[in-house]
Design an enzyme around this catalytic site. Sequence first.
Site, short mmCIF file in Angstrom:
data_model
loop_
_atom_site.label_atom_id
_atom_site.label_comp_id
_atom_site.label_asym_id
_atom_site.label_seq_id
_atom_site.Cartn_x
_atom_site.Cartn_y
_atom_site.Cartn_z
N ARG A 86 12.78 -34.97 25.68
CA ARG A 86 12.22 -34.34 24.47
C ARG A 86 11.73 -35.37 23.46
O ARG A 86 10.80 -35.10 22.70
CB ARG A 86 13.22 -33.38 23.83
CG ARG A 86 13.36 -32.05 24.60
CD ARG A 86 14.13 -31.02 23.78
NE ARG A 86 15.42 -31.53 23.38
CZ ARG A 86 16.52 -31.45 24.12
NH1 ARG A 86 16.50 -30.85 25.30
NH2 ARG A 86 17.65 -31.94 23.67
N GLU B 170 27.83 -35.52 24.61
CA GLU B 170 28.58 -34.43 24.00
C GLU B 170 29.18 -33.55 25.11
O GLU B 170 30.28 -33.05 25.00
CB GLU B 170 27.63 -33.61 23.12
CG GLU B 170 28.30 -32.63 22.20
CD GLU B 170 27.29 -31.86 21.37
OE1 GLU B 170 27.68 -30.86 20.78
OE2 GLU B 170 26.10 -32.27 21.34
#
Lengths: 179, 179
Positions: free
Chosen positions: B65, B102
């Site tokens: 992204r 994460e």
Amino acid sequence: MVQEITLETIKEQIRNVPDFPRPGIQFKDITTVLKQPELFSFLVDTIADIYKNCNITKMVCIESRGFILGGAIAAKIGAGFVPIRKAGRLPADTFSVNYALEYGSDGIEMHRDALNNEDIILLHDDLLATGGTAIAAIDLLSKFSLKKIYLNFLCELDFLNGRRVLKNYEISSLIHFKT
Amino acid sequence: MVQEITLETIKEQIRNVPDFPRPGIQFKDITTVLKQPELFSFLVDTIADIYKNCNITKMVCIESRGFILGGAIAAKIGAGFVPIRKAGRLPADTFSVNYALEYGSDGIEMHRDALNNEDIILLHDDLLATGGTAIAAIDLLSKFSLKKIYLNFLCELDFLNGRRVLKNYEISSLIHFKT
């Protein structure tokens, strides 16, 4: 003397990596070009110029190398940016297509709310090889009712004849490899 | 009446996708913004404006992204484009770093010939969460001798406090999520 930038001088700077990603494949590595500001800008400007009068509303770009020039071209021509991503990476409701690659197979997806029936699309990827990925992308685009689809590739491997399976579309490729 | 574009109106259009990519994660989906030409251009122009006097020579952008706005910003400010990619995807000699995400773990790489000691870098990604990816990217950049590194993120999840681990760097984030 500063050498004039042309597509031919850019082609000479694309790195040929033998046996990547697997034996027998000659990989065309464009990172050697993208890192040079003048060459990167030249490519963006050249592609943007081809489509400046086409009223493109959205650039649809194929993950992930297609995002690099795709984003830049979208900003230049005032189009929106829409990603086609590998299966499982888009978070909302998607259309999906599975397809055979030059080496292996893959699935790609687009968000169902990405496009509308007023859209004129420029589908962009860095490379046209056998055309498998492009056909899958067009298959995805066929789920929408669109005004028009143009196709652009930075590089085309002419010897793999991917253009044969895309003969119903207007295609531009900047750099051609004959062998 | 046409609504004025601001970072606040853009923030309102980022789609919140609950439980993606796994339960408990609230995914910030920027595709709803990127597809809108005016909003996409506004973001590119806003970030380019922040760095217009910083003499950035190369945008280093994190797959995938980060490539979207990164490529557009690079073209706008006249910088070269350098990708940080997932392990195994860059074809030539690379530096590699492994890091905890994460959710899960990953390896990222840069080509060893991507940068030189005259470079002033703008490292860009779409999201600053815990800072794990950014620290890994800085770890990669530390393999080079660089003049300066700036950091830019489109979105920052303030509640994950990623900025804490990046306190030695000049950071700009356009859109902040407090919760």
